[in-house]
Structures are given as C-alpha cells and as structure tokens.
Enzyme design. Sequence first.
Site, mmCIF file in Angstrom:
data_model
loop_
_atom_site.group_PDB
_atom_site.id
_atom_site.type_symbol
_atom_site.label_atom_id
_atom_site.label_comp_id
_atom_site.label_asym_id
_atom_site.label_seq_id
_atom_site.Cartn_x
_atom_site.Cartn_y
_atom_site.Cartn_z
ATOM 1 N N GLY A 1 0.841 -1.204 0.000
ATOM 2 C CA GLY A 1 0.000 0.000 0.000
ATOM 3 C C GLY A 1 0.870 1.245 0.000
ATOM 4 N N TYR B 1 -15.307 -0.900 7.797
ATOM 5 C CA TYR B 1 -13.859 -0.658 7.982
ATOM 6 C C TYR B 1 -13.472 -0.903 9.444
ATOM 7 C CZ TYR B 1 -9.740 2.416 8.662
ATOM 8 O OH TYR B 1 -8.531 2.955 9.006
HETATM 9 C C1 AKB Z 1 -10.784 7.249 8.265
HETATM 10 O O1 AKB Z 1 -11.240 8.393 8.428
HETATM 11 O O2 AKB Z 1 -11.437 6.291 7.832
HETATM 12 C C2 AKB Z 1 -9.344 6.998 8.666
HETATM 13 C C3 AKB Z 1 -9.250 6.461 10.055
HETATM 14 C C4 AKB Z 1 -9.579 7.321 11.197
HETATM 15 O O3 AKB Z 1 -8.904 5.336 10.232
HETATM 16 N N1 AKB Z 1 -8.581 8.189 8.547
#
Ligand code: AKB
Length: 313
Positions: free
Chosen positions: A10, A140
């Site tokens: 990455g 995420y």
């Molecule tokens: C996001 O905003 O998704 C990233 C994080 C805080 O992991 N910058």
Amino acid sequence: MKTDSVLVIGANGQIGSVLVEYLRGIYGLGKVVATDIRMPEFPTGIFEQLDATNAGEVAAIVRKYGVTQIYHLAAILSAKGEQDPLRTWQINMQTYFNVLEVARENGVSKVFYPSSIAVFGDRVDALAEQWSYLDPATVYGISKAAGENWSNYYFKRYGVDIRSLRYPGIIGHQSMPGGGTTDYAVDIYHKAVKGEAFECFLKPETTLPMIYISDAMDATVRLMEAPAEKISVRTSYNLAGMSFSPQEIAQSIQKIIPGFDITYKPDFRQAIADSWPQEIDDAQARKDWGWRPAYSLDKMTEEMISELRKKYH
Ligand code: AKB
C-alpha cells in the site's frame, strides 16, 4: 536474493508514500521494497506492482527480497467502505490473512498492522481507553477490530511478532488521504493555501482524534523498534496526537490566513464521525515504549501551511 528487506504494502497511499521515504532514510534505499496495486507515475527505489489479495504474489515478493519486516497499509477506509461493505470486508481481511500467512510460513520477524479509532463505536462516550469496548459502526472498523484479534491470535499461537497502532485521522502535506472520514482535515489546508473557501462535510463542533504525519511516523517506527518485552498490547495500541473540531482547525488556519472561509454541509460521514470517540487515552503506549507526540494543532497548522505554500506558490 536480497536479505533483510522491509516490505511496504500500500505504498502509494497517504501513509505508505510517506512511510516508504521515512524507512528508506533509516534502513537505506535498497532495503525497502515499496509495493502497491498500481505502479506510481515516477517510481523511486525498489517498487513492485502487487495485488495483495493474491497470496501467491505476496509470497513471491517476500521470497524474492528476503523480507524480514512487513508494513501492511492496504485497506479501504471508513467512508468509502460503506459504499460496498462486503467488498470492503473481503479486501481488508483477505489482504491481511495473506500477510499473516506469509509471515508465519517464511519466518518474517515483524509485521506492522495499522488499526484505527474506527474500532470504537457508540458504547464509548467521549474518551476511548485502551481496553474500551469495541462496537464499530462501519465495515472498515469491523475489519480493523477483527484484524486486531487475528494479530493477537497469530502472536499467541504462532509467535509472529505483530505490532499495531490505532491511528487517529492522519494529517500531512506530502500526500492526500482517500475515502476516510477524517480526510477533511487535510483538504482544508489545501483549500486555505490556494485561497479558496472550504465546505466541510462535518458539523462545526464535531471533535475527532487526529495526529500529524511526523508524529505518526515516529510512533510507528518507535513501536516497531521497541524491544519485544516492552510490547504488552498484542491487539493494538491506542495512539493520540491531538483532538479538534472543524471550527477549531479553521480558527487555527485563520491565525495565519485571516480571510479563510469555511461553510458546513454535513453528509453521511457525520454519522460515522458521531460514532467515534473525541479523545484517545494512550497511556499504555506512553508507558510501554515511550510514546510522546510533538505536535499541537497550531504547530501542525504552521508547518502544513508553510509546506503547502512551497507546493502551490
Ligand atoms: C478514516 O477516516 O477512515 C481513517 C481512520 C480514522 O482510520 N482516517
């Protein structure tokens, strides 16, 4: 075959592009293998195109360069991830499993896994402690919380020395973030230096944990260089730099660019930001491996504006 190489997966991303240069400064140009799914326009040093979802490709690079350390930075971030949750899960987890397995099978001595403040959710009010409950609201965040637990598992079961930080939003002048909820805090500086107004996708008072890129680099390498016996957290360490809201960063910018104008038009990213804590307690990182951030909001603003002025003027 080269030996003792550091692999960055990455390498074209916001963190990767800065980390590669930082690591080359420490270990030497020929010791850092930069990889990404796309070749950069002007590759420097050793650069290989790598699809990290392909286990065979990851293993081939590790063997070709005798890789002993892996920094695995490839991931789809919080905001972009919500557009296609299952693909986000698949990419974030598959790439990490490939790294974990290649490390286990090839005796890679250390792995860095970036986690995020996105692992925290509504159960945490304003301050996230090291062992606060993890109920992430985004795919995420779910993938990062799972990755933390897999890191701990591979360490305990197979002895793979994996180290991890829960990064706050990272702000730097060298590279642009993509697909995150904290991205506004980088964009705002670019707009301000270009003399443009900024429309913020978060409400003025939305406070989030952030860190300046130099502090993030220092923390990452400090953690990776710490003696193994100092590492008491094998999931992921809380890491704090500073916390501020859009109106506070705008005020900090206006101290140097008084005419800078900000407006607010919250979108779907507001709900993501609202699910995250405002402050991070990183006492464990400070105690275990001597972490201390060097940058305040105003100090960061001064450096961001001065660096971006060199770029745009
Ligand atoms: C996001 O905003 O998704 C990233 C994080 C805080 O992991 N910058």
